[in-house]
Design a protein around this motif. Structure first.
Motif, PDB file in Angstrom:
ATOM      1  N   GLN A  59      -2.395   9.084  -7.515  1.00  0.00           N
ATOM      2  CA  GLN A  59      -2.603   8.550  -6.165  1.00  0.00           C
ATOM      3  C   GLN A  59      -3.402   7.262  -6.279  1.00  0.00           C
ATOM      4  N   ASN A  60      -2.950   6.256  -5.592  1.00  0.00           N
ATOM      5  CA  ASN A  60      -3.674   4.984  -5.576  1.00  0.00           C
ATOM      6  C   ASN A  60      -3.579   4.367  -4.178  1.00  0.00           C
ATOM      7  N   PRO A  61      -4.595   4.562  -3.359  1.00  0.00           N
ATOM      8  CA  PRO A  61      -4.513   4.143  -1.950  1.00  0.00           C
ATOM      9  C   PRO A  61      -4.872   2.683  -1.686  1.00  0.00           C
ATOM     10  N   THR A  62      -5.253   1.918  -2.710  1.00  0.00           N
ATOM     11  CA  THR A  62      -5.702   0.544  -2.461  1.00  0.00           C
ATOM     12  C   THR A  62      -4.594  -0.320  -1.844  1.00  0.00           C
ATOM     13  N   LYS A  63      -4.957  -1.045  -0.809  1.00  0.00           N
ATOM     14  CA  LYS A  63      -4.026  -2.016  -0.222  1.00  0.00           C
ATOM     15  C   LYS A  63      -4.146  -3.332  -0.996  1.00  0.00           C
TER      16      LYS A  63
ATOM     17  N   GLN B  43       0.856  -1.190   0.000  1.00  0.00           N
ATOM     18  CA  GLN B  43       0.000   0.000   0.000  1.00  0.00           C
ATOM     19  C   GLN B  43       0.887   1.233   0.000  1.00  0.00           C
ATOM     20  N   ASN B  44       0.570   2.182  -0.856  1.00  0.00           N
ATOM     21  CA  ASN B  44       1.318   3.437  -0.904  1.00  0.00           C
ATOM     22  C   ASN B  44       0.345   4.572  -1.195  1.00  0.00           C
ATOM     23  N   PRO B  45      -0.086   5.271  -0.155  1.00  0.00           N
ATOM     24  CA  PRO B  45      -1.142   6.281  -0.337  1.00  0.00           C
ATOM     25  C   PRO B  45      -0.667   7.658  -0.769  1.00  0.00           C
ATOM     26  N   THR B  46       0.652   7.861  -0.916  1.00  0.00           N
ATOM     27  CA  THR B  46       1.155   9.205  -1.238  1.00  0.00           C
ATOM     28  C   THR B  46       0.614   9.712  -2.578  1.00  0.00           C
TER      29      THR B  46
END
Lengths: 383, 383
Positions: free
Chosen positions: B7-11, A7-10
């Motif tokens: 931005q891509n917040p998906t885990k 996961q990388n939300p930046t």
């Protein structure tokens, strides 16, 4: 392929002119602490761009975060943030400033001595939200949750990771590269190349895309490095470099594969003991790791030789030796001396580093294959 | 390189056995609606794994979401979610189920007729949090914020994007591929290949890494496709396929580059009018787009020929023709008929599709270069 969680939300905000978007990206009611380093942002116009974008925000400043950010400096900023009720940190600088700001962000929420979380193997702890304006491509800190902090009084340099330390956003304007000292550009190229190798050069993980992606970064660096050395003002070249540095250490090429990091761990000791630039330590150590650990890395070293350097003739061993030599020559082409002797570092330092890893019981590299004894061999290989 | 925001917040939770982690990934107090399709999850054991992991959760179920998910079906689920106070959606299925669940998630928060947000060019709207357990690699929906929904009563099929529709997490267990019908595997490979091409095959964006990464996905698919056609039970091959599908459409290869998507837009019309599988429409249309638009795509088509298919001899035009032919043959090797005539589709459909795009004033492709007239040429090229 290994199981993994990623996961990388930046939020990445990339391109020329994007610093102006700070005005909307930083929450309007935030009490902002703007952190920076030795003052290069005053010369290249970035300080003014940031201040102009944040003219309607509540902003305090803390400058003077040094390369290999120092615990005592950062703790002074922590005290200042507390006294001002800071609730948003904006790092304007390179990896050292961003790393230091991650330490500050975590320390502000940590009860007790902050050095505690530096020496833990991995923490999940709340942190003050932080963001960055990147001025120097190298460490990838702008899009990951890791940081490296030094404590010179103890000759220590450690890394920590905290999921709460992903920058909320990072603004990457490649024109920041135009005015960088050539040495910093060279170090940034080496750092990115080495980061990529640490995630690539282990064993065959049966992860086809990850291999192609790592090789894509390596080939890009080899292609743009001479262009950057010759002309730091070409926008697309700078953009590709800045993009490479971020992609090299944001987790994208690490999914489902083993990682090494022995070169970095050994390099940190050289910085801690002799103050060498981080990139320089990597250029010294990496060829040694490849050479001494070649049995374990055999398949990938052959692939690296063939796909990255186009070495397709000869025996596997010849390809491997060709790739190790090509790696060292690539680093040297950037103006960096790749042997310990060239930095006046000798047996005493090698012995001290081996002693430290022995004392810590440290087993480095993928699967802990780099024992303290191997560390000695590696450093002797690059004397 | 173009300026961009990413931005891509998906885990992403990847690997065999990971479905059990649902127990902790889904909030303990959530009122969960589990959505799924035609019932394949009852045959492959995934339904049981999900239920077992969520045995202590409050879970309602809604099955029967069809391929090319249908507005009326999804609206029935919306009504059910409202009556039950659902506050967490868990899609267990392939792209159609996940896409449909994104529609449901947004519709639950939308005032007025939900079809409104389907026909808007881009929305930012709150949505009920959703997550997924992927059973079929193809669309990439598990790690992006887009969805495609059909409304058969009007012969319409539209895509929408909503930043709130990134899955909170997606679990990808490659063993789900073991029991898929071969046709679905073939369609998934085509879909992933086509997604990658849509983001790659435009003009030279001076984005070196993005090119290498797209080529890495394409080469991986070419390498694993025959293995998958022969044996769907090899874990690493399945893992590479599932990973490719996600990486093909999670924004990683789209940063800073132009995108095309004409093939998808034209293909959607073929599905709307004739019910063809999505992957089949892409296999038909893509070679036509490459051929008719080759002047605009010249540089990248040559690069595609050389780097992806290894076609290094001949004139540029010969390389391009070789690459177009190789693309069509690749699709055919997956058992898909690539000509309209083979699907009994003729002039009337071509005329209707051109009429629709003309009526909408639609300009497709990078920079709007694919006019309705070009759409006609493209479809005539693949008769």
């Amino acid at each position: 392929m290994q199981n993994f969680t990623f996961q990388n939300p930046t939020k990445l905000v990339f391109g020329k002119g994007e610093i102006a978007r700070l005005a909307k990206l930083v929450p309007a009611d935030a009490k902002v602490m703007m952190t920076y380093g030795g003052g290069s942002i005053f010369k290249n116009g970035i300080y003014e761009q940031v201040k102009e974008a944040l003219v309607n925000h509540n902003v305090t400043e803390f400058g003077g975060i040094e390369p290999n950010p120092e615990y005592n400096t950062l703790m002074r900023c922590v005290v200042e943030c507390k006294s001002k009720g800071v609730d948003f940190l904006l790092a304007v600088g390179g990896g050292s400033v961003i790393d230091g700001t991650k330490f500050i962000a975590t320390a502000l929420k940590w009860e007790g001595d902050p050095w505690e979380f530096m020496i833990k193997p991995g923490i999940t702890h709340s942190a003050v939200p932080l963001a960055s304006v990147l001025t120097l491509p190298a460490t990838g800190s702008e899009m990951n949750n890791g940081a490296v902090v030094s404590r010179r009084e103890r000759n220590e340099k450690f890394a920590f990771h905290n999921p709460a330390c992903f920058p909320v956003f990072s603004i990457l304007d490649p024109t920041a590269i135009y005015s960088l000292p050539a040495k910093q550009v060279a170090n940034g190229i080496i750092d990115t190349f080495a980061h990529t190798l640490e995630q690539y050069l282990t064993f065959d993980n049966k992860a086809l895309i990850q291999d192609y992606w790592a090789e894509g970064i390596l080939k890009t660096l080899i292609e743009i490095a001479p262009k950057l050395m010759e002309n730091q003002q070409d926008y697309d070249t700078c953009a590709n470099f800045m993009y490479a540095a971020t992609m090299g250490l944001n987790g994208f090429i690490a999914m489902g594969v083993a990682q090494d990091w022995a070169t970095h761990m050994i390099g940190h000791e050289l910085t801690a003991l002799h103050g060498l630039d981080h990139g320089v330590t990597l250029a010294i150590v990496h060829p040694g790791v490849m050479s001494v650990m070649r049995e374990a890395k055999w398949t990938k070293l052959v692939q690296y030789a063939e796909r990255v350097f186009g070495i397709t003739k000869g025996t596997d061993l010849e390809k491997i030796e060709g790739a190790i030599n090509a790696t060292e020559q690539f680093y040297r082409s950037l103006g960096v001396a790749t042997r310990l002797g060239e930095h006046n570092i000798g047996e005493a330092t090698i012995a001290e580093i081996v002693r430290r890893f022995t004392e810590r019981g440290a087993l480095l590299g993928e699967g802990g294959i780099v024992t303290p004894e191997k560390v000695g061999e590696i450093l002797n290989r690059v004397k």
